[in-house]
Design an enzyme around this catalytic site. Structure first.
Site, mmCIF file in Angstrom:
data_model
loop_
_atom_site.group_PDB
_atom_site.id
_atom_site.type_symbol
_atom_site.label_atom_id
_atom_site.label_comp_id
_atom_site.label_asym_id
_atom_site.label_seq_id
_atom_site.Cartn_x
_atom_site.Cartn_y
_atom_site.Cartn_z
ATOM 1 C CG ASP A 49 -0.272 -5.421 -0.234
ATOM 2 O OD1 ASP A 49 -1.421 -5.569 0.249
ATOM 3 O OD2 ASP A 49 0.758 -5.611 0.423
ATOM 4 C CG ASN A 97 -7.725 -11.285 0.338
ATOM 5 O OD1 ASN A 97 -7.302 -10.909 -0.744
ATOM 6 N ND2 ASN A 97 -7.090 -10.999 1.471
#
Length: 271
Positions: A49, A97
């Protein structure tokens, strides 16, 4: 790739303190003395991340953060295989996403995934270490040309059995559990499975990761402390390690700190 690597090194020098590099080398050796005798995880999950936030912080376009994040994945895989860790699952793209990112950004992510899968197919380490690569996730969200690249890579490595690399693409833990339930129901209806025989071990065989053990350690970068729909069933007893650095800045000493933390923990699995 060498030009990109040089650019990454240049950025690293600009954003890091060059005066600290000798101390990092000493610290790295000190860390190695602490962890070298193990035990090491058998399966590591990684949530890489912070790519976009890292890019914005140093004045790059957010999409460029993903490029450097991809290079960091390759580097980290080498560290993992150097420790003879047999299984690794990388959270490359979540279902969120794939569904909710702006179309332009999503397309760039798919382009990078396509490039990465094709590169993995020819990566010397994959063949040297005999790494079986599997791409897990919701294929209905994946473009057809990317599915072709996935199938080619999986076919190329299907007979390798020393290591396993799971790439979670358009992946969500809840969706994985729902898909497993649907398969189980179908097998019960068709008479292939007796409902009384359904156990945790049987259920596990219906998951995307059916050929890998549950992860011993899950590492997440960027300072966020959640697992974000990653390996929900499999992570019931995983050790979690949250690292403050953004993924493109992740260093070997950060990885080894995670390993050290894992080694210091007493794993009781609820007992």
């Amino acid at each position: 790739m060498s030009g990109k690597k040089h650019k990454l090194e240049t950025i690293t020098l600009k954003t890091g303190n060059k005066l600290l590099k000798p101390f990092y080398r000493v610290y790295e050796k000190w860390l190695w003395l602490q962890i070298k005798n193990g035990p090491f995880p058998n399966h590591i999950g990684i949530i890489p991340d912070g790519n976009r936030r890292w890019a914005r912080r140093i004045g790059l376009e957010p999409a460029e953060g993903h490029l450097f994040g991809y290079e960091k994945i390759k580097e980290t895989l080498r560290w993992i295989w150097d420790l003879n860790i047999k299984h690794v699952t990388i959270y490359a793209m979540s279902t969120e996403n794939c569904k909710h990112r702006p179309p332009e950004e999503r397309e760039k992510l798919f382009e990078l995934a396509f490039k990465g899968l094709n590169e993995l197919k020819n990566l010397p380490e994959i063949h040297k270490h005999r790494v079986r690569v599997r791409v897990i996730g919701d294929y209905s969200l994946v473009p057809s040309h990317l599915i072709s690249a996935i199938k080619a890579l999986e076919e190329e490595t299907k007979n390798y059995d020393n290591y396993t690399l799971n790439i979670a693409l358009c992946y969500g833990g809840r969706q994985e559990i729902l898909d497993a339930i649907k398969k189980i129901v179908n097998d019960v209806v068709e008479g292939k499975l007796d409902p009384n025989d359904i156990s945790e071990e049987v259920f596990k065989k219906y998951l995307y990761t059916n050929d890998s053990p549950d992860p011993d350690l899950i590492i997440r970068t960027s300072g966020e402390e959640r697992i974000s729909n990653f390996l929900l069933w499999q992570s019931a007893y995983s050790e979690l390690y949250f690292c403050d650095v953004y993924w493109p800045e992740f260093r070997k000493i950060d990885f080894w700190r995670a390993i050290r933390s894992y080694q210091f923990r007493e794993r009781r699995f609820g007992r």
